[in-house]
Design a protein around this motif. Structure first.
Motif, PDB file in Angstrom:
ATOM      1  N   GLN A  93       4.010   3.177   5.362  1.00 61.53           N
ATOM      2  CA  GLN A  93       3.770   4.397   5.703  1.00 61.53           C
ATOM      3  C   GLN A  93       4.924   5.339   6.520  1.00 61.53           C
ATOM      4  N   LYS A  94       5.816   4.578   7.162  1.00 57.52           N
ATOM      5  CA  LYS A  94       6.882   5.263   7.925  1.00 57.52           C
ATOM      6  C   LYS A  94       8.197   5.579   7.023  1.00 57.52           C
ATOM      7  N   ASP A  95       8.274   4.376   6.212  1.00 53.41           N
ATOM      8  CA  ASP A  95       9.415   4.520   5.148  1.00 53.41           C
ATOM      9  C   ASP A  95       9.205   4.301   3.611  1.00 53.41           C
ATOM     10  N   PRO A  96       8.843   5.542   3.298  1.00 52.13           N
ATOM     11  CA  PRO A  96       8.387   5.255   1.735  1.00 52.13           C
ATOM     12  C   PRO A  96       9.313   4.628   0.876  1.00 52.13           C
ATOM     13  N   GLU A  97      10.518   4.849   1.188  1.00 53.01           N
ATOM     14  CA  GLU A  97      11.626   4.141   0.194  1.00 53.01           C
ATOM     15  C   GLU A  97      11.514   2.665   0.247  1.00 53.01           C
ATOM     16  N   MET A  98      10.692   2.106   1.043  1.00 56.20           N
ATOM     17  CA  MET A  98      10.476   0.709   0.980  1.00 56.20           C
ATOM     18  C   MET A  98       9.502   0.442  -0.090  1.00 56.20           C
ATOM     19  N   LEU A  99       8.846   1.347  -0.761  1.00 54.18           N
ATOM     20  CA  LEU A  99       8.270   0.958  -1.920  1.00 54.18           C
ATOM     21  C   LEU A  99       9.246   0.868  -3.105  1.00 54.18           C
ATOM     22  N   ILE A 100      10.033  -0.263  -3.295  1.00 56.36           N
ATOM     23  CA  ILE A 100      10.831  -0.154  -4.189  1.00 56.36           C
ATOM     24  C   ILE A 100      10.485  -0.001  -5.691  1.00 56.36           C
ATOM     25  N   PHE A 101       9.482  -0.554  -5.889  1.00 55.47           N
ATOM     26  CA  PHE A 101       8.890  -0.283  -7.393  1.00 55.47           C
ATOM     27  C   PHE A 101       7.594   0.613  -7.348  1.00 55.47           C
ATOM     28  N   PRO A 102       7.421   1.542  -8.433  1.00 56.04           N
ATOM     29  CA  PRO A 102       6.189   2.181  -8.402  1.00 56.04           C
ATOM     30  C   PRO A 102       4.992   1.094  -8.425  1.00 56.04           C
ATOM     31  N   VAL A 103       3.782   1.482  -8.157  1.00 56.07           N
ATOM     32  CA  VAL A 103       2.524   0.925  -8.389  1.00 56.07           C
ATOM     33  C   VAL A 103       1.572   1.595  -9.338  1.00 56.07           C
ATOM     34  N   ALA A 104       1.324   1.134 -10.472  1.00 54.69           N
ATOM     35  CA  ALA A 104       0.290   1.527 -11.539  1.00 54.69           C
ATOM     36  C   ALA A 104      -0.922   0.981 -11.549  1.00 54.69           C
ATOM     37  N   ILE A 105      -2.212   1.707 -11.467  1.00 53.63           N
ATOM     38  CA  ILE A 105      -3.299   1.145 -11.299  1.00 53.63           C
ATOM     39  C   ILE A 105      -4.186   1.917 -12.346  1.00 53.63           C
ATOM     40  N   GLU A 106      -5.153   0.971 -13.063  1.00 57.37           N
ATOM     41  CA  GLU A 106      -5.958   1.480 -14.080  1.00 57.37           C
ATOM     42  C   GLU A 106      -7.128   0.452 -14.158  1.00 57.37           C
ATOM     43  N   GLY A 107      -8.170   1.096 -13.875  1.00 56.38           N
ATOM     44  CA  GLY A 107      -9.601   0.495 -13.551  1.00 56.38           C
ATOM     45  C   GLY A 107      -9.286  -0.961 -12.504  1.00 56.38           C
ATOM     46  N   LYS A 108      -9.316  -1.998 -12.976  1.00 62.81           N
ATOM     47  CA  LYS A 108      -9.436  -3.171 -12.142  1.00 62.81           C
ATOM     48  C   LYS A 108      -7.957  -3.703 -12.172  1.00 62.81           C
ATOM     49  N   ARG A 109      -7.339  -3.190 -12.645  1.00 59.34           N
ATOM     50  CA  ARG A 109      -5.966  -3.847 -12.845  1.00 59.34           C
ATOM     51  C   ARG A 109      -4.777  -3.024 -12.208  1.00 59.34           C
ATOM     52  N   ALA A 110      -3.830  -3.847 -11.580  1.00 50.65           N
ATOM     53  CA  ALA A 110      -2.558  -2.918 -10.914  1.00 50.65           C
ATOM     54  C   ALA A 110      -1.413  -3.825 -11.017  1.00 50.65           C
ATOM     55  N   LYS A 111      -0.240  -2.973 -11.253  1.00 51.38           N
ATOM     56  CA  LYS A 111       1.004  -3.665 -11.357  1.00 51.38           C
ATOM     57  C   LYS A 111       2.108  -2.825 -10.815  1.00 51.38           C
ATOM     58  N   GLU A 112       2.992  -3.683 -10.316  1.00 49.16           N
ATOM     59  CA  GLU A 112       4.360  -3.008 -10.107  1.00 49.16           C
ATOM     60  C   GLU A 112       5.197  -2.791 -11.228  1.00 49.16           C
TER      61      GLU A 112
END
Length: 133
Positions: A93-112
């Protein structure tokens, strides 16, 4: 179950528009032919419960969403850092650059999404255009 993405016709993408590879993955996701809910973590604060839901769908702990061995993390927080899940939520929440890889979500699955071609897994394959001689 993640409350943000329940439809196989929608991709939810958590990304940071300040990072080049994230912007490029966002561009790929935009061309998927599905509804796209793009959440830019550099502009929108993501609730802790949402990070927990994302981790749950990925069968991870929230702290696993932060790559503590990545140079971006090490340069800011050092190499000797034992972060718990509550701390991980605060870092995201404080340092968004720490989300190194985007996360995609579709339905019941999610992946970096670490490589650009990984977002293609969320595209519908149009087999009608394939011609076999």
């Amino acid at each position: 179950m993640i409350s943000l993405a329940t439809s196989p016709k929608q991709i939810v993408l958590f990304y940071n528009s300040n990072q080049k590879n994230h912007k490029e993955i966002f561009a790929y996701a935009s061309s998927a032919g599905k509804d796209l809910l793009a959440i830019d973590v550099s502009k929108d604060k993501v609730a802790g419960t949402t990070w927990t839901e994302i981790a749950d769908v990925m069968n991870l702990r929230v702290r696993d969403l932060i790559h503590t061995d990545h140079a971006t993390f090490e340069n800011k927080y050092g190499t000797d850092n034992n972060i718990d899940c509550d701390g991980a939520i605060k870092v995201l929440q404080k340092d968004p650059e720490m989300l190194i890889f985007p996360v995609a979500i579709e339905g019941k699955r999610a992946k970096e999404i670490k490589l650009y071609n990984e977002i293609l897994e969320f595209f519908d394959v149009d087999t009608s255009s394939i011609h076999i001689p």
